[in-house]
Scaffold this active site. Structure first.
Site, PDB file in Angstrom:
ATOM      1  N   ASN A 143      43.385  39.229  46.230  1.00 43.35           N
ATOM      2  CA  ASN A 143      42.107  39.694  46.773  1.00 43.35           C
ATOM      3  C   ASN A 143      41.968  41.226  46.799  1.00 43.35           C
ATOM      4  O   ASN A 143      40.849  41.728  46.891  1.00 43.35           O
ATOM      5  CB  ASN A 143      41.967  39.115  48.196  1.00 43.35           C
ATOM      6  CG  ASN A 143      40.916  39.812  49.023  1.00 43.35           C
ATOM      7  OD1 ASN A 143      39.727  39.552  48.867  1.00 43.35           O
ATOM      8  ND2 ASN A 143      41.342  40.731  49.894  1.00 43.35           N
ATOM      9  N   VAL A 197      49.865  46.858  45.632  1.00 39.01           N
ATOM     10  CA  VAL A 197      50.033  45.686  44.760  1.00 39.01           C
ATOM     11  C   VAL A 197      49.853  46.013  43.275  1.00 39.01           C
ATOM     12  O   VAL A 197      49.972  45.122  42.438  1.00 39.01           O
ATOM     13  CB  VAL A 197      49.098  44.515  45.160  1.00 39.01           C
ATOM     14  CG1 VAL A 197      49.508  43.927  46.493  1.00 39.01           C
ATOM     15  CG2 VAL A 197      47.638  44.934  45.147  1.00 39.01           C
ATOM     16  N   SER A 237      34.168  39.159  41.026  1.00 38.59           N
ATOM     17  CA  SER A 237      32.965  39.715  41.664  1.00 38.59           C
ATOM     18  C   SER A 237      31.739  39.306  40.867  1.00 38.59           C
ATOM     19  O   SER A 237      31.817  39.075  39.659  1.00 38.59           O
ATOM     20  CB  SER A 237      33.049  41.244  41.686  1.00 38.59           C
ATOM     21  OG  SER A 237      31.801  41.811  42.059  1.00 38.59           O
ATOM     22  N   ALA A 241      34.180  45.853  34.530  1.00 37.15           N
ATOM     23  CA  ALA A 241      35.016  45.420  33.396  1.00 37.15           C
ATOM     24  C   ALA A 241      36.283  44.732  33.910  1.00 37.15           C
ATOM     25  O   ALA A 241      36.708  43.691  33.387  1.00 37.15           O
ATOM     26  CB  ALA A 241      35.365  46.617  32.521  1.00 37.15           C
ATOM     27  N   TYR A 278      35.064  48.958  37.233  1.00 38.83           N
ATOM     28  CA  TYR A 278      35.281  47.858  38.194  1.00 38.83           C
ATOM     29  C   TYR A 278      34.673  46.570  37.633  1.00 38.83           C
ATOM     30  O   TYR A 278      35.298  45.506  37.656  1.00 38.83           O
ATOM     31  CB  TYR A 278      34.628  48.232  39.527  1.00 38.83           C
ATOM     32  CG  TYR A 278      34.557  47.142  40.579  1.00 38.83           C
ATOM     33  CD1 TYR A 278      35.648  46.862  41.392  1.00 38.83           C
ATOM     34  CD2 TYR A 278      33.385  46.416  40.784  1.00 38.83           C
ATOM     35  CE1 TYR A 278      35.578  45.875  42.380  1.00 38.83           C
ATOM     36  CE2 TYR A 278      33.302  45.441  41.768  1.00 38.83           C
ATOM     37  CZ  TYR A 278      34.395  45.170  42.567  1.00 38.83           C
ATOM     38  OH  TYR A 278      34.312  44.204  43.541  1.00 38.83           O
ATOM     39  N   LYS A 310      36.707  43.184  36.784  1.00 31.82           N
ATOM     40  CA  LYS A 310      36.390  41.899  37.420  1.00 31.82           C
ATOM     41  C   LYS A 310      36.019  40.841  36.371  1.00 31.82           C
ATOM     42  O   LYS A 310      36.285  39.646  36.562  1.00 31.82           O
ATOM     43  CB  LYS A 310      35.265  42.076  38.439  1.00 31.82           C
ATOM     44  CG  LYS A 310      35.676  42.897  39.667  1.00 31.82           C
ATOM     45  CD  LYS A 310      36.810  42.243  40.441  1.00 31.82           C
ATOM     46  CE  LYS A 310      37.012  42.853  41.816  1.00 31.82           C
ATOM     47  NZ  LYS A 310      38.130  42.223  42.552  1.00 31.82           N
TER      48      LYS A 310
HETATM   49  P1  NAD Z   1      37.730  45.807  51.724  1.00 30.08           P
HETATM   50  O1  NAD Z   1      37.714  47.199  51.181  1.00 30.08           O
HETATM   51  O2  NAD Z   1      37.105  45.550  53.037  1.00 30.08           O
HETATM   52  O3  NAD Z   1      39.250  45.264  51.773  1.00 30.08           O
HETATM   53  C1  NAD Z   1      40.120  45.452  50.693  1.00 30.08           C
HETATM   54  C2  NAD Z   1      41.529  45.651  51.216  1.00 30.08           C
HETATM   55  O4  NAD Z   1      42.373  45.854  50.057  1.00 30.08           O
HETATM   56  C3  NAD Z   1      41.688  46.893  52.097  1.00 30.08           C
HETATM   57  O5  NAD Z   1      42.337  46.556  53.309  1.00 30.08           O
HETATM   58  C4  NAD Z   1      42.525  47.842  51.252  1.00 30.08           C
HETATM   59  O6  NAD Z   1      43.389  48.672  52.016  1.00 30.08           O
HETATM   60  C5  NAD Z   1      43.311  46.866  50.376  1.00 30.08           C
HETATM   61  N1  NAD Z   1      43.797  47.499  49.141  1.00 30.08           N
HETATM   62  C6  NAD Z   1      43.113  48.316  48.303  1.00 30.08           C
HETATM   63  N2  NAD Z   1      43.918  48.718  47.310  1.00 30.08           N
HETATM   64  C7  NAD Z   1      45.122  48.139  47.520  1.00 30.08           C
HETATM   65  C8  NAD Z   1      46.377  48.185  46.826  1.00 30.08           C
HETATM   66  N3  NAD Z   1      46.537  48.934  45.722  1.00 30.08           N
HETATM   67  N4  NAD Z   1      47.417  47.477  47.319  1.00 30.08           N
HETATM   68  C9  NAD Z   1      47.268  46.737  48.447  1.00 30.08           C
HETATM   69  N5  NAD Z   1      46.114  46.659  49.145  1.00 30.08           N
HETATM   70  C10 NAD Z   1      45.059  47.359  48.681  1.00 30.08           C
HETATM   71  O7  NAD Z   1      37.096  44.897  50.555  1.00 30.08           O
HETATM   72  P2  NAD Z   1      36.367  43.470  50.626  1.00 30.08           P
HETATM   73  O8  NAD Z   1      34.907  43.708  50.638  1.00 30.08           O
HETATM   74  O9  NAD Z   1      36.996  42.601  51.666  1.00 30.08           O
HETATM   75  O10 NAD Z   1      36.716  42.924  49.164  1.00 30.08           O
HETATM   76  C11 NAD Z   1      37.800  42.024  48.924  1.00 30.08           C
HETATM   77  C12 NAD Z   1      37.758  41.619  47.459  1.00 30.08           C
HETATM   78  O11 NAD Z   1      36.490  41.042  47.148  1.00 30.08           O
HETATM   79  C13 NAD Z   1      37.940  42.790  46.492  1.00 30.08           C
HETATM   80  O12 NAD Z   1      38.668  42.367  45.363  1.00 30.08           O
HETATM   81  C14 NAD Z   1      36.511  43.114  46.103  1.00 30.08           C
HETATM   82  O13 NAD Z   1      36.450  43.755  44.841  1.00 30.08           O
HETATM   83  C15 NAD Z   1      35.909  41.730  46.062  1.00 30.08           C
HETATM   84  N6  NAD Z   1      34.452  41.723  46.199  1.00 30.08           N
HETATM   85  C16 NAD Z   1      33.842  42.229  47.321  1.00 30.08           C
HETATM   86  C17 NAD Z   1      32.458  42.205  47.392  1.00 30.08           C
HETATM   87  C18 NAD Z   1      31.720  42.762  48.572  1.00 30.08           C
HETATM   88  O14 NAD Z   1      30.472  42.828  48.497  1.00 30.08           O
HETATM   89  N7  NAD Z   1      32.369  43.143  49.665  1.00 30.08           N
HETATM   90  C19 NAD Z   1      31.700  41.647  46.346  1.00 30.08           C
HETATM   91  C20 NAD Z   1      32.357  41.141  45.245  1.00 30.08           C
HETATM   92  C21 NAD Z   1      33.736  41.174  45.180  1.00 30.08           C
END
Ligand code: NAD
Length: 250
Positions: free
Chosen positions: A89, A63, A141, A158, A156, A160
């Protein structure tokens, strides 16, 4: 059944928060597609949906690449006839201490966590503006909130923080027919956080006033709210779902 008659595309929806959001939207009657870089994540998400009696459409793409985003969004609209909801996401981190960070770490992280939000929103807005209707939910985040940037992932943090600001600008530019909002998750139990040392996770749990990490469902519920008609008069806002973690700064 808030999503009956609606079609939603979720980026990074192959696992974690995105996959859980997809399942919960399907359960509320939505037609849902997920786009993910990783074909194994997509296959697993589709299988989980199938085992619960739902059809989940999958798209394999990066993406952060303009041509792949356009192909995906146009393919989604061809399949479902329209796009009502976009959830931006997809995200990743490259944890490394400050003195080992490279410009390449910065570029990659900004491309995936920030520029992808713009690219997907622009591609989806083309269709939403034509129908004068749409909802975009961007995932930031806790690390993008003032005072909460994290050591080792400053680029990251920055990116977010920029997502929160970008959301407000997009909300102005895409008004009055498209709502754009942010969900900022706190520490959530997913494959992204699973590799963290136990001591770090303990700190995340103790730092949250609600004394636990989030489950993906906790975050997905906020995403569903902002993607639904319940949020028709909300735009440009950030909903922080962190169990009170950010309160400790006060
Ligand atoms: P995760 O790693 O379990 O899932 C993320 C998915 O995004 C993966 O399936 C990965 O293959 C896909 N992905 C990564 N780069 C990609 C790209 N260039 N194109 C298409 N797909 C891509 O992560 P998560 O914990 O479910 O996090 C989801 C979102 O929430 C993210 O934006 C993350 O930064 C944010 N977030 C997560 C947390 C946490 O504690 N888990 C906290 C704050 C924010």
């Amino acid at each position: 059944m808030r999503f009956e008659g609606k079609s939603a595309l979720i980026t990074g929806g192959g696992r974690g928060i995105g996959a859980t959001t997809a399942l919960m939207m399907l359960a509320e009657g939505g037609k849902v597609g997920v786009v993910d870089l990783n074909p194994d994540h997509l296959a697993k998400a589709a299988e989980t949906a199938r085992s619960r009696g739902y059809a989940l459409k999958t798209f394999q793409a990066d993406v952060s690449k303009t041509d792949q985003v356009r192909r995906t969004v146009d393919g989604f609209v061809e399949e479902f006839g329209r796009i009502d909801i976009l959830v931006n996401n997809a995200g990743m981190t490259i944890p490394r201490p400050f003195m080992e960070k490279t410009a390449e770490d910065w570029v990659k992280t900004l491309e995936v966590n920030l520029i992808s939000v713009f690219l997907c929103a622009q591609a989806a807005a083309k269709h939403m503006l034509a129908r004068q209707s749409g909802k975009i939910v961007n995932i930031s985040s806790i690390r993008g909130i003032e005072h909460c940037g994290r050591e080792g992932v400053m680029e990251y943090s920055a990116a977010k923080a920029a997502v929160i600001n970008l959301t407000k600008t997009m909300a102005k530019e895409l008004a009055p027919h498209i709502n754009v909002n942010t969900v900022a998750p706190g520490h959530t139990m997913t494959d992204l956080t699973a590799p963290l040392p136990d001591a770090v996770k303990k700190g995340m749990i103790e730092g949250a006033y609600l004394k636990r990490m989030a489950q993906p469902e906790d975050i997905a519920k906020a995403i569903l709210f902002l993607a639904s008609d319940d949020a028709n008069f909300i735009t440009g806002q950030m909903l922080l779902v962190d169990g009170g973690f950010s309160l400790k700064a006060g």
